[in-house]
Design an enzyme around this catalytic site. Structure first.
Site, mmCIF file in Angstrom:
data_model
loop_
_atom_site.group_PDB
_atom_site.id
_atom_site.type_symbol
_atom_site.label_atom_id
_atom_site.label_comp_id
_atom_site.label_asym_id
_atom_site.label_seq_id
_atom_site.Cartn_x
_atom_site.Cartn_y
_atom_site.Cartn_z
ATOM 1 C CB SER A 165 -69.638 35.416 77.916
ATOM 2 O OG SER A 165 -68.853 34.980 78.753
ATOM 3 C CG HIS A 201 -69.074 28.156 82.896
ATOM 4 N ND1 HIS A 201 -69.454 27.698 81.289
ATOM 5 C CD2 HIS A 201 -69.304 29.346 83.146
ATOM 6 C CE1 HIS A 201 -69.772 29.492 81.202
ATOM 7 N NE2 HIS A 201 -68.922 29.691 81.999
ATOM 8 N NE ARG A 257 -67.072 24.145 81.128
ATOM 9 C CZ ARG A 257 -67.940 24.991 80.078
ATOM 10 N NH1 ARG A 257 -67.467 26.332 79.648
ATOM 11 N NH2 ARG A 257 -68.450 23.789 79.342
ATOM 12 N NE ARG A 269 -78.213 34.744 72.877
ATOM 13 C CZ ARG A 269 -77.281 33.660 73.790
ATOM 14 N NH1 ARG A 269 -76.826 32.267 73.148
ATOM 15 N NH2 ARG A 269 -77.153 34.802 74.198
ATOM 16 C CD GLU A 291 -69.078 29.790 73.927
ATOM 17 O OE1 GLU A 291 -69.248 29.160 72.842
ATOM 18 O OE2 GLU A 291 -69.844 30.080 74.954
ATOM 19 C CE LYS A 295 -74.749 21.515 78.964
ATOM 20 N NZ LYS A 295 -75.128 23.251 78.236
ATOM 21 C CB SER A 350 -72.834 37.331 79.935
ATOM 22 O OG SER A 350 -72.650 36.702 78.596
ATOM 23 C CD GLN A 351 -76.685 32.105 79.736
ATOM 24 O OE1 GLN A 351 -76.684 31.358 80.694
ATOM 25 N NE2 GLN A 351 -75.849 30.667 79.242
#
Length: 446
Positions: free
Chosen positions: A215, A361, A365, A35, A334, A431, A187-188
């Site tokens: 999130s 994701h 997951r 960000r 997460e 990552k 939410s991104q």
């Protein structure tokens, strides 16, 4: 060793012969770093990011912004070269904004922040910007950003997929205005529009139309960071209209930002204290933060540990017993893999709820955790929106990661208590946590 052999190699997860007692310095937050890079690139003046995370996801973001014309200069003081690889105290990135331009190609890897935050930036560029990435990135939802940008007047070629690969045809400016999106899957989608909105001619009004919104702490992080660089944001959290975010057009300030430690990446180390009945201290844990990882203090305490914020950082201790938990993780999804790993070692069942979106994701997951824990003798079943975990005696075996960094760390947590666990492709932790195996080994040595 070839790249292929590194990818498929099995790493013997260290078994803990006793209680851990260690101080673990965790590198900077991926979410804050990426960000911060976007906001600095869109600012009206140069800025600094100090102690950024240096990992695959953040390097992909930096390289993408460079491809669009932004200058990012990396500096490391000679006294801290040894910690620079993990974004230690001596590393800083100077971001010098420039006119955004194409043609350009952006490799998103499998980074959700890159694939979602940068198409709105590309809409402000002068020229076409092509986005591509790892095969898994093609399967991850991007329609919320694509549909919103189209509604705001951007031309995007994606052959109707609403997913990668795609090309954003930037025109050098974007009017902005009101847009409705369903961010139930990420939410991104909302954060992506908010981050670039100060550069839109009319700013933006984002209305979330979905039934759920996962999130939320990450949206709060976006809003806080926007305000820190001078943006005006109206949000539900501060008395605004529910599910509506408004950002006014404005010039963004260049700031000197010190990146917080990544609290989600602290999770496996805190879990180690819980699992072994030991103690782990994480220096520089912030007293106030929007990072979802801060919820670990409450969650892991409920599962049998104890913690205190001291002058040394967060000190977390285990008691030697792990309790099951019934918890809604919708705001902190997460953290689910690490919590599931600990729950598989508990003395009573657990139910993890509110995380149906984790099926979209880095991998599915929920399916991955079910398969891998059960493969070690566990009893995990999927529910409509989460997992039900009934502890059983576990045995060694291969724990597959599906190119998912949090699967690798979850398997490592189980390996502390179960001899003979082997992690397939532990290198995927690069990552977000490039030195994970070394940090893990040093923690146990301490």
């Amino acid at each position: 060793m070839t790249e292929s052999s590194v990818h498929t190699a099995h790493w013997p997860a260290p078994y803990a012969s006793g209680a851990v007692d260690a101080t673990v310095t965790v590198p900077g937050s991926k979410s804050v770093t990426n960000r911060g890079l976007v906001l600095a690139a869109l600012a009206a003046e140069p800025g600094w990011l100090r102690r950024p995370l240096r990992s695959r996801d953040t390097l992909l973001m930096a390289d993408a912004l460079r491809a669009l014309g932004v200058r990012i200069e990396e500096t490391v003081s000679s006294s801290s070269a040894a910690v620079s690889a993990t974004g230690g105290t001596g590393e800083a990135w100077r971001v010098i904004p420039a006119g955004l331009h194409g043609p350009a190609t952006v490799d998103v890897g499998n980074a959700g922040t890159v694939m979602r935050f940068l198409p709105p930036v590309a809409a402000l560029a002068d020229g076409p910007v092509r986005f591509d990435g790892d095969p898994r990135s093609y399967e991850r939802p991007l329609h919320g950003v694509v549909d919103a940008l189209r509604a705001l007047g951007t031309r995007i070629d994606d052959e109707g997929r609403g997913a990668l690969p795609l090309t954003v045809h930037g025109s050098g400016a974007l009017d902005g205005g009101r847009v409705e999106i369903d961010a139930s899957s990420s939410s991104q989608f909302i954060s992506a529009l908010l981050l670039s909105a100060p550069r839109f001619n009319q700013g933006v009004e984002v209305r979330h139309t979905g039934a759920t919104l996962p999130s939320l702490p990450h949206i709060r992080m976006t809003v806080d960071m926007l305000r820190a660089v001078g943006a005006q944001v109206d949000e539900p959290e501060t008395g605004g209209e529910p599910n509506v975010w408004r950002v006014s057009p404005s010039a963004l300030l260049g700031r000197d930002l010190t990146v917080e430690p990544d609290l989600s990446n602290a999770q496996p180390f805190l879990a180690a204290a819980l699992v072994t009945g030991g103690r782990v201290t994480i220096p520089d844990w912030p007293a106030r933060t929007t990072q979802p990882g801060d919820a670990l203090r409450e969650i892991f305490t409920a599962m049998g540990g104890g913690c205190a914020l001291t002058e040394h950082g967060l000190e977390f201790t285990g008691t030697g017993r792990i309790h099951g938990i019934d918890v809604d993780l919708s705001e902190v999804g997460e953290l689910t893999p690490g919590i599931a790993a600990v729950a598989a070692l508990a003395d009573s069942p657990s139910t993890l709820r509110g995380v149906a979106h984790l099926r979209l994701h880095e991998t599915d997951r929920l399916a991955a955790l079910t398969a891998e824990i059960n493969g070690l003798g566990g009893d995990v079943s999927e529910t409509e929106d989460g997992l039900r975990i009934r502890p059983r005696p576990l045995h060694g075996g291969v724990f597959h990661t599906y190119d998912d960094h949090r699967m690798a760390t979850a398997g490592s947590v189980i390996g502390l208590a179960v001899d003979g666990v082997q992690i397939e492709n532990v290198a995927t932790t690069a990552k977000t946590l490039p030195d994970f195996t070394e940090m893990w080994t040093e923690m146990l040595k301490a």
